[in-house]
Design a protein around this motif. Structure first.
Motif, mmCIF file in Angstrom:
data_model
loop_
_atom_site.group_PDB
_atom_site.id
_atom_site.type_symbol
_atom_site.label_atom_id
_atom_site.label_comp_id
_atom_site.label_asym_id
_atom_site.label_seq_id
_atom_site.Cartn_x
_atom_site.Cartn_y
_atom_site.Cartn_z
ATOM 1 N N GLY A 106 3.773 -9.476 -8.590
ATOM 2 C CA GLY A 106 3.561 -9.396 -7.151
ATOM 3 C C GLY A 106 3.386 -7.975 -6.670
ATOM 4 N N ILE A 107 4.220 -7.073 -7.191
ATOM 5 C CA ILE A 107 4.091 -5.656 -6.829
ATOM 6 C C ILE A 107 2.725 -5.122 -7.268
ATOM 7 C CG2 ILE A 107 4.966 -3.337 -7.268
ATOM 8 C CD1 ILE A 107 7.762 -4.564 -7.515
ATOM 9 N N GLY A 108 2.317 -5.475 -8.487
ATOM 10 C CA GLY A 108 1.032 -5.005 -9.004
ATOM 11 C C GLY A 108 -0.135 -5.469 -8.149
ATOM 12 N N LEU A 109 -0.137 -6.742 -7.757
ATOM 13 C CA LEU A 109 -1.214 -7.271 -6.925
ATOM 14 C C LEU A 109 -1.220 -6.607 -5.549
ATOM 15 C CD1 LEU A 109 -0.995 -11.059 -7.849
ATOM 16 C CD2 LEU A 109 -2.784 -9.444 -8.531
ATOM 17 N N TYR A 110 -0.041 -6.362 -4.984
ATOM 18 C CA TYR A 110 0.039 -5.685 -3.688
ATOM 19 C C TYR A 110 -0.530 -4.268 -3.786
ATOM 20 C CZ TYR A 110 1.925 -3.285 0.361
ATOM 21 O OH TYR A 110 2.053 -2.526 1.495
ATOM 22 N N VAL A 111 -0.154 -3.558 -4.831
ATOM 23 C CA VAL A 111 -0.650 -2.185 -5.011
ATOM 24 C C VAL A 111 -2.175 -2.186 -5.091
ATOM 25 C CG1 VAL A 111 -0.751 -0.270 -6.661
ATOM 26 C CG2 VAL A 111 1.456 -1.284 -6.063
ATOM 27 N N LEU A 112 -2.734 -3.116 -5.865
ATOM 28 C CA LEU A 112 -4.191 -3.173 -6.019
ATOM 29 C C LEU A 112 -4.881 -3.506 -4.705
ATOM 30 C CD1 LEU A 112 -4.418 -5.038 -9.453
ATOM 31 C CD2 LEU A 112 -4.874 -2.626 -9.013
ATOM 32 N N HIS A 113 -4.309 -4.427 -3.949
ATOM 33 C CA HIS A 113 -4.922 -4.825 -2.681
ATOM 34 C C HIS A 113 -4.803 -3.721 -1.636
ATOM 35 C CE1 HIS A 113 -5.322 -6.895 1.230
ATOM 36 N NE2 HIS A 113 -6.152 -7.700 0.578
ATOM 37 N N HIS A 114 -3.649 -3.078 -1.577
ATOM 38 C CA HIS A 114 -3.382 -2.104 -0.518
ATOM 39 C C HIS A 114 -4.038 -0.754 -0.796
ATOM 40 C CE1 HIS A 114 -1.180 -0.578 2.945
ATOM 41 N NE2 HIS A 114 -0.837 0.482 2.241
ATOM 42 N N TRP A 115 -4.025 -0.282 -2.038
ATOM 43 C CA TRP A 115 -4.514 1.053 -2.333
ATOM 44 C C TRP A 115 -5.851 1.084 -3.083
ATOM 45 C CZ3 TRP A 115 1.022 0.780 -2.446
ATOM 46 C CH2 TRP A 115 1.636 1.589 -1.491
#
Length: 297
Positions: A106-115
């Motif tokens: 979940g953290i990885g997907l958020y990082v990819l989407h946000h940054w």
């Protein structure tokens, strides 16, 4: 009690979670993804997508590896190379592994989407599902072609890296995908050859188990020929220059030498050496792409 002694259990538990992510496999995934980032632009990669793409892809790849360990823990328990993993050893529970996968994924997907961008996040999520569900759950226990079909997920990292930097795709990114896709069968079948008895005990329909050694050795050779042909595509499309071409032909020639010997004079030792060289081959091939890219620019 000393400070180092007090910290020992925490460090040990951290290392157990770390082992679940298959760090050696993930390191090669991240390496090819980062190469994809650098090849996507003529100059230096912007720092934010470089760091965010690397961290995000690494975390999601690690999460997929955890799911693989979770699903295959009973199989891992009967295979010599995997029986020391945390789940077969009882060091971690299934619930802990699942929770860990959800958190880091979940953290990885958020990082990819946000940054980075939404495209990279969705492509990475599809890659996660392709490996953790389609390959691990559906294909691996069902067909000896599991490596061929499931190899699509393993070939995605440079495409993900490309998308993280550019927000889109190109035919060059798909060529990088094809190289890893063609590399996967001879890489894993070399491993399966010298581990065939373990795969048979585990009940997995790997090619040497279902079709025999001779059939598998021939297919290692044939797929290596395909790999060498695909590996010159970056030069044919002018993605790379002579530096890469010479490197690709030299590395491919040695891979063909291993594959030919494997077909004609098989031994478990030779299969193990072929497997190890295949990792060196892919690493060196992508490194040659990177060197060629910046020498040209």
């Amino acid at each position: 009690m000393s400070t180092s002694t007090a910290l020992l259990p925490k460090v040990s538990r951290f290392y157990q979670y770390y082992q679940l992510t298959k760090p050696r496999v993930v390191s090669l995934i991240v390496f090819t993804a980062v190469i994809g980032m650098f090849l996507a632009v003529p100059g230096w990669v912007p720092l934010v997508p470089l760091l965010a793409g690397t961290v995000g892809i690494a975390l999601v790849a690690g999460a997929a590896a955890v799911i693989n360990c979770l699903v295959e823990q009973k199989i891992d328990a009967v295979m010599a190379r995997t029986r020391a993993r945390p789940l077969p050893m009882g060091q971690l529970t299934s619930a802990q592994a699942l929770g860990f996968s959800v958190v880091i994924g979940g953290i990885g997907l958020y990082v990819l989407h946000h940054w980075c961008n939404a495209l990279t996040m969705w492509l990475t999520l599809c890659t996660f599902l392709g490996y953790a569900v389609v390959y691990t759950v559906l294909l691996k226990p069902a067909t000896p072609q599991n490596i061929v079909i499931g190899g699509a997920s393993g070939a995605m990292p440079p495409v993900l890296g490309w998308a993280a930097v550019t927000g889109g795709l190109s035919h060059d990114a798909l060529i990088l995908f094809l190289i890893i896709f063609a590399w996967t069968p001879p890489h894993f079948w070399a491993l399966a050859l010298y581990r065939r008895k373990e795969y048979a005990r585990a009940g997995l329909p790997m090619l040497p188990v279902t079709h025999g050694e001779a059939f598998t050795r021939l297919h290692v050779l044939l797929y290596t020929v395909i790999l060498v042909a695909v590996s010159v595509m970056p030069f044919a499309t002018r993605m790379s220059s002579w530096i890469y071409l010479v490197s690709a032909l030299a590395l491919g020639g040695l891979f063909l030498h291993y594959a030919w010997r494997l077909w004609r004079e098989y031994s478990d030792t030779l299969a193990q050496r072929t497997f190890r060289y295949s990792i060196v081959y892919l690493t060196a091939l992508f490194a040659a792409l990177l060197v060629d890219h910046y020498v040209r620019w």
